[in-house]
Motif scaffolding. Structure first.
Motif, PDB file in Angstrom:
ATOM      1  N   SER A 187       3.575  -9.738 -10.972  1.00 54.07           N
ATOM      2  CA  SER A 187       3.568  -8.464 -10.790  1.00 54.07           C
ATOM      3  C   SER A 187       4.735  -7.392 -10.174  1.00 54.07           C
ATOM      4  CB  SER A 187       2.296  -8.004  -9.826  1.00 54.07           C
ATOM      5  OG  SER A 187       1.228  -8.444 -10.372  1.00 54.07           O
ATOM      6  N   CYS A 188       4.827  -6.214 -10.583  1.00 57.01           N
ATOM      7  CA  CYS A 188       6.097  -5.558 -10.045  1.00 57.01           C
ATOM      8  C   CYS A 188       5.355  -4.667  -8.906  1.00 57.01           C
ATOM      9  CB  CYS A 188       6.362  -4.347 -11.236  1.00 57.01           C
ATOM     10  SG  CYS A 188       7.294  -5.192 -12.410  1.00 57.01           S
ATOM     11  N   LEU A 189       5.994  -5.010  -7.897  1.00 57.63           N
ATOM     12  CA  LEU A 189       5.517  -4.200  -6.553  1.00 57.63           C
ATOM     13  C   LEU A 189       6.626  -3.193  -6.289  1.00 57.63           C
ATOM     14  CD1 LEU A 189       4.823  -7.293  -4.475  1.00 57.63           C
ATOM     15  CD2 LEU A 189       3.042  -5.844  -5.834  1.00 57.63           C
ATOM     16  N   THR A 190       6.107  -1.973  -6.471  1.00 60.53           N
ATOM     17  CA  THR A 190       7.049  -0.646  -6.383  1.00 60.53           C
ATOM     18  C   THR A 190       6.132   0.285  -5.662  1.00 60.53           C
ATOM     19  OG1 THR A 190       6.260   0.580  -8.272  1.00 60.53           O
ATOM     20  CG2 THR A 190       7.574  -1.285  -8.667  1.00 60.53           C
ATOM     21  N   ALA A 191       6.709   1.248  -5.234  1.00 56.33           N
ATOM     22  CA  ALA A 191       6.105   2.644  -4.483  1.00 56.33           C
ATOM     23  C   ALA A 191       4.940   3.138  -5.410  1.00 56.33           C
ATOM     24  CB  ALA A 191       7.070   3.540  -4.220  1.00 56.33           C
ATOM     25  N   ASP A 192       5.164   2.796  -6.575  1.00 59.16           N
ATOM     26  CA  ASP A 192       4.068   3.371  -7.757  1.00 59.16           C
ATOM     27  C   ASP A 192       2.549   2.549  -7.923  1.00 59.16           C
ATOM     28  OD1 ASP A 192       5.437   5.941  -7.977  1.00 59.16           O
ATOM     29  OD2 ASP A 192       6.554   5.315  -9.232  1.00 59.16           O
ATOM     30  N   THR A 193       2.894   1.420  -7.465  1.00 58.88           N
ATOM     31  CA  THR A 193       1.949   0.299  -7.959  1.00 58.88           C
ATOM     32  C   THR A 193       0.496   0.595  -7.438  1.00 58.88           C
ATOM     33  OG1 THR A 193       3.625  -1.524  -8.035  1.00 58.88           O
ATOM     34  CG2 THR A 193       1.296  -2.094  -7.991  1.00 58.88           C
ATOM     35  N   ALA A 194       0.322   0.775  -6.083  1.00 59.06           N
ATOM     36  CA  ALA A 194      -0.749   1.040  -5.296  1.00 59.06           C
ATOM     37  C   ALA A 194      -1.467   2.277  -5.840  1.00 59.06           C
ATOM     38  CB  ALA A 194      -0.791   0.911  -4.023  1.00 59.06           C
ATOM     39  N   PRO A 195      -0.665   3.422  -5.872  1.00 55.98           N
ATOM     40  CA  PRO A 195      -1.135   4.637  -6.307  1.00 55.98           C
ATOM     41  C   PRO A 195      -1.649   4.593  -7.863  1.00 55.98           C
ATOM     42  CG  PRO A 195       0.988   5.164  -5.227  1.00 55.98           C
ATOM     43  CD  PRO A 195       0.696   3.607  -5.317  1.00 55.98           C
ATOM     44  N   THR A 196      -0.861   3.900  -8.641  1.00 52.72           N
ATOM     45  CA  THR A 196      -1.561   3.894 -10.176  1.00 52.72           C
ATOM     46  C   THR A 196      -2.786   3.257 -10.274  1.00 52.72           C
ATOM     47  OG1 THR A 196       0.721   3.878 -11.004  1.00 52.72           O
ATOM     48  CG2 THR A 196      -0.617   2.654 -12.432  1.00 52.72           C
ATOM     49  N   MET A 197      -2.882   2.178  -9.401  1.00 58.45           N
ATOM     50  CA  MET A 197      -4.277   1.367  -9.259  1.00 58.45           C
ATOM     51  C   MET A 197      -5.267   2.199  -8.760  1.00 58.45           C
ATOM     52  SD  MET A 197      -2.905  -2.430  -8.590  1.00 58.45           S
ATOM     53  CE  MET A 197      -4.458  -3.317  -8.535  1.00 58.45           C
ATOM     54  N   ARG A 198      -5.121   3.080  -7.737  1.00 60.61           N
ATOM     55  CA  ARG A 198      -6.046   3.711  -7.254  1.00 60.61           C
ATOM     56  C   ARG A 198      -6.716   4.868  -8.298  1.00 60.61           C
ATOM     57  NH1 ARG A 198      -2.778   3.300  -2.032  1.00 60.61           N
ATOM     58  NH2 ARG A 198      -3.863   1.528  -0.969  1.00 60.61           N
ATOM     59  N   GLU A 199      -5.598   5.217  -9.019  1.00 65.08           N
ATOM     60  CA  GLU A 199      -6.006   6.378 -10.151  1.00 65.08           C
ATOM     61  C   GLU A 199      -6.835   5.681 -11.125  1.00 65.08           C
ATOM     62  OE1 GLU A 199      -2.381   7.890 -12.233  1.00 65.08           O
ATOM     63  OE2 GLU A 199      -1.750   8.735 -10.260  1.00 65.08           O
ATOM     64  N   TYR A 214      -1.419  -5.169  -2.631  1.00 60.15           N
ATOM     65  CA  TYR A 214      -0.218  -5.039  -3.193  1.00 60.15           C
ATOM     66  C   TYR A 214       0.449  -4.145  -2.391  1.00 60.15           C
ATOM     67  CZ  TYR A 214      -1.444  -7.712  -7.619  1.00 60.15           C
ATOM     68  OH  TYR A 214      -1.667  -8.674  -8.620  1.00 60.15           O
ATOM     69  N   GLU A 215       0.013  -3.228  -1.847  1.00 66.60           N
ATOM     70  CA  GLU A 215       0.733  -2.080  -1.029  1.00 66.60           C
ATOM     71  C   GLU A 215       1.038  -2.864   0.216  1.00 66.60           C
ATOM     72  OE1 GLU A 215      -0.349   2.505  -0.506  1.00 66.60           O
ATOM     73  OE2 GLU A 215      -1.523   1.202   0.839  1.00 66.60           O
ATOM     74  N   GLU A 216       0.425  -3.885   0.789  1.00 67.74           N
ATOM     75  CA  GLU A 216       0.808  -4.502   2.107  1.00 67.74           C
ATOM     76  C   GLU A 216       2.123  -5.531   1.654  1.00 67.74           C
ATOM     77  OE1 GLU A 216      -0.880  -7.707   5.126  1.00 67.74           O
ATOM     78  OE2 GLU A 216      -2.223  -7.084   3.536  1.00 67.74           O
ATOM     79  N   ARG A 217       1.995  -6.005   0.572  1.00 63.96           N
ATOM     80  CA  ARG A 217       3.021  -7.165   0.065  1.00 63.96           C
ATOM     81  C   ARG A 217       4.416  -6.100  -0.105  1.00 63.96           C
ATOM     82  NH1 ARG A 217       0.850 -11.990  -3.493  1.00 63.96           N
ATOM     83  NH2 ARG A 217      -1.044 -12.518  -2.135  1.00 63.96           N
ATOM     84  N   PHE A 218       4.029  -4.903  -0.687  1.00 61.39           N
ATOM     85  CA  PHE A 218       5.510  -4.136  -1.031  1.00 61.39           C
ATOM     86  C   PHE A 218       5.789  -3.695   0.161  1.00 61.39           C
ATOM     87  CE2 PHE A 218       6.812   0.221  -1.473  1.00 61.39           C
ATOM     88  CZ  PHE A 218       7.841   0.036  -2.128  1.00 61.39           C
TER      89      PHE A 218
END
Length: 239
Positions: free
Chosen positions: A185-197, A229-233
């Protein structure tokens, strides 16, 4: 090997092949409607098995749409085999993915889809959701079937090993264990927000590509995986 067929939501079928050497499930999804749609083509070597499984539900030659999440062998390796077997079928993929890859790879011109664009299949409606780099791939995106609330979520929640066709058991822990092994998985600043959408859709069923389909609290599962994922990022950014 065999490919099993399970109805995971009304007229949505999971086509699943367990490959022992990889210890992974490889799943495709057939949306049976007036214009039948296949999500994930599968590896070229699996085409005979998967096409036979599709034929149990609908004639392969009658497929109208061939789709997948992102350009990768297990998602679109057999794309042109399906186009040859279904003369009226067209590949549908994200507009950017078509521009950079599928226009050249597909034997017939694809249908580019914008973020949020809907294909009306006649009895079913599938919406393309662009999710760049979630879980990986510049051209990554998912399909959401609106009438049943089924999110065909590609490589999200990948787990190792065989599994039941449909479960309400917890899927986040196995997904994190697989991430520890694969680091896919790509862990970026957008990963968690995208999943929450995606979670905000509150889907009723998740169609996993590498794992069981899930009929528990899908929105919460997406939010829990996003938080992990946000925690890992955050940890990686602090190193």
């Amino acid at each position: 090997m065999e490919t099993t067929v399970t109805e995971i939501a009304p007229d949505i079928y999971r086509l699943s092949t367990y490959i022992k050497q990889a210890d992974l499930l490889f799943n495709q999804f057939l949306v049976d409607a007036e214009e039948p749609l296949l999500f994930h083509c599968g590896l070229r070597a699996l085409f005979p098995l998967v096409s036979e499984a599709v034929a149990r539900g609908t004639p392969v030659a009658g497929l109208r749409w061939i789709t997948f999440g992102h350009v990768e062998a297990d998602e679109c390796g057999s794309m042109n085999s399906w186009l040859a077997a279904a003369p009226h079928a067209q590949v549908a993929h994200g507009a950017m993915g078509c521009a950079v890859s599928v226009n050249d790879l597909a034997d017939r011109p694809p249908r580019p889809l914008d973020h949020g664009e809907v294909l009306d299949l006649g009895g079913k409606r599938v919406r393309r959701l662009e999710t760049p780099h979630v879980p990986h791939g510049w051209d990554a995106g998912l399909m959401y079937e609106e009438t049943t609330g089924t999110l065909l979520c590609g490589d999200l929640f990948t787990r190792i090993g065989d599994a039941p066709a449909l479960t309400e058991s917890e899927i986040v822990g196995p997904a994190l264990a697989a991430e520890d092994v694969f680091g896919a998985s790509c862990l970026t600043a957008d990963t968690a927000p995208t999943m929450r959408e995606l979670a905000a859709l509150e889907p009723t069923t998740l169609g996993l590509m590498h794992g069981p389909s899930y009929a528990g609290n899908c929105g919460q599962a997406l939010r829990d995986l996003a938080a992990a994922y946000e925690e890992r990022f955050t940890r990686s950014a602090e190193r």
